[in-house]
Structures are given as C-alpha cells and as structure tokens.
Scaffold this active site. Structure first.
Site, PDB file in Angstrom:
ATOM      1  N   GLU A  88       0.850  -1.193   0.000  1.00  0.00           N
ATOM      2  CA  GLU A  88       0.000   0.000   0.000  1.00  0.00           C
ATOM      3  C   GLU A  88       0.884   1.242   0.000  1.00  0.00           C
ATOM      4  OE1 GLU A  88      -2.533   1.544  -0.704  1.00  0.00           O
ATOM      5  OE2 GLU A  88      -4.021   1.487   0.899  1.00  0.00           O
ATOM      6  N   ASP A  89       0.399   2.324  -0.579  1.00  0.00           N
ATOM      7  CA  ASP A  89       1.167   3.566  -0.571  1.00  0.00           C
ATOM      8  C   ASP A  89       1.056   4.288   0.761  1.00  0.00           C
ATOM      9  OD1 ASP A  89      -1.517   4.197  -1.016  1.00  0.00           O
ATOM     10  OD2 ASP A  89      -1.110   5.735  -2.518  1.00  0.00           O
ATOM     11  N   ASP A 122      -4.313   5.815   5.887  1.00  0.00           N
ATOM     12  CA  ASP A 122      -4.904   7.010   6.478  1.00  0.00           C
ATOM     13  C   ASP A 122      -5.912   6.551   7.536  1.00  0.00           C
ATOM     14  OD1 ASP A 122      -5.784   9.604   6.926  1.00  0.00           O
ATOM     15  OD2 ASP A 122      -6.364  10.001   4.870  1.00  0.00           O
ATOM     16  N   ASP A 143      -1.068  10.944  -5.496  1.00  0.00           N
ATOM     17  CA  ASP A 143      -1.504  12.110  -6.268  1.00  0.00           C
ATOM     18  C   ASP A 143      -2.372  13.076  -5.484  1.00  0.00           C
ATOM     19  OD1 ASP A 143      -4.681  11.757  -7.537  1.00  0.00           O
ATOM     20  OD2 ASP A 143      -3.792  10.143  -6.358  1.00  0.00           O
TER      21      ASP A 143
END
Length: 179
Positions: free
Chosen positions: A101-102, A105, A161
């Site tokens: 996963e990036d 949150d 992004d």
C-alpha cells in the site's frame, strides 16, 4: 484543484534507503518461514512506484498482482466509500500474500481489501505500507512493515496524487495550499 505548492517531506534518497531496508526485512521474514510462494498485491494507483521498487528489494521468487481501490476521488480528504474497481487476476488460495500500500490514512481501504482477500483463503496475509498516518486512524489494521510514519499532512509524490497530479515526483512532498 486549489492553488498550491509542494514542499519536500521525505527526500528521494531517504525513500530509496528505507525501501531497501524494508525489502531486506520482508525477505528475512519469509525466508525464515521457508515460504516460496509469495504473491505481492499492489493497491493501485498510488502504490505503483513503491510496488516496483519494493519487489526488486525482496530477494525471493514472487508473483505480482494488482487491485485498484478508490476512496479519495479528486479531493484532499478520504471518505468511507471504498470501492474495488479492479480485482486480482489470479487465485490466492493457499498462497502467502503481501499487500503493498502507498499510504494508510483512516484504515478503511486496507480493512476492506484485507477482508476480501481473507475470504479467498490465503495461507497468510501481511501488509507493507510506505507511509502511515496513525493520527488519522479510524480502523485498526495490523501492518507488519511501515516505511515512514508521517503527520496528518496531505502528501503527494512517489505514486501518490492530488487530483491525478504529482504522482511522478521522486520524493514524498506535502501539499501547501496558497491563499
């Protein structure tokens, strides 16, 4: 998109150094368990750069899979409507799965992905994330490997992004809104 600029939060050199460390840790973990059927699942789109770099640092044979999830739309805040827009191509039953996963949150995306993948009966399921924002967590999801713990900032770069922009940055930057 609001007028903004991007300040460096984590340098490109620091990102690459940490990924090398994570790759070594992941390799050691699976080698010690004598696992030779690792499936690495990248969560697109944000993890594509991290995924490409981390699999090159894992010194084991791996299968590559991707899922596409969406929870941000084009804004700067996440929502709880996590959608799977592209599913895996292959079967993971009986295989060891590493989710890449990036950023974590609220935790809702990973919770949903983990629950979906667990229904497919993998032998094991672990998670590696480049970035973690623990102050935003609403759902606790076990994560075995974390690249960087970051403050509650809206970040971009290295695949992540803002309204489809800034993915190509080699570093992790924080978005600073301008008046």
């Amino acid at each position: 998109m609001k007028k903004h600029h991007v300040d460096v939060l984590i340098s490109e050199n620091d990102v690459h150094a940490r990924i090398a460390e994570l790759g070594a840790q992941i390799t050691k973990f699976y080698q010690e368990k004598q696992i030779d059927n690792l499936v690495v699942v990248g969560l697109l789109r944000g993890s594509f750069m991290f995924m490409a770099d981390i699999v090159r640092q894992i010194n084991l044979p791996v299968e590559i899979e991707f899922m596409t999830t969406s929870s941000y739309g084009t804004g700067m805040t996440t929502n709880h409507d996590v959608r799977i827009t592209k599913d895996l191509d292959g079967d993971i039953k009986g295989k060891h799965v590493l989710i890449v996963e990036d950023i974590i949150d609220t935790g809702y995306t990973l919770e949903k992905v983990r629950d979906i993948l667990n229904l497919r009966e993998p032998a094991s399921l672990t998670i590696c994330t480049l970035l973690d924002k623990p102050s935003r967590r609403e759902v606790e999801v076990p994560v075995e490997w974390v690249g960087f713990e970051i403050p509650d900032e809206f970040v971009v770069g290295y695949g992540i992004d803002y309204a489809q922009r800034h993915r190509n940055l080699g570093y992790i930057g924080k978005v600073v809104l301008e008046e």
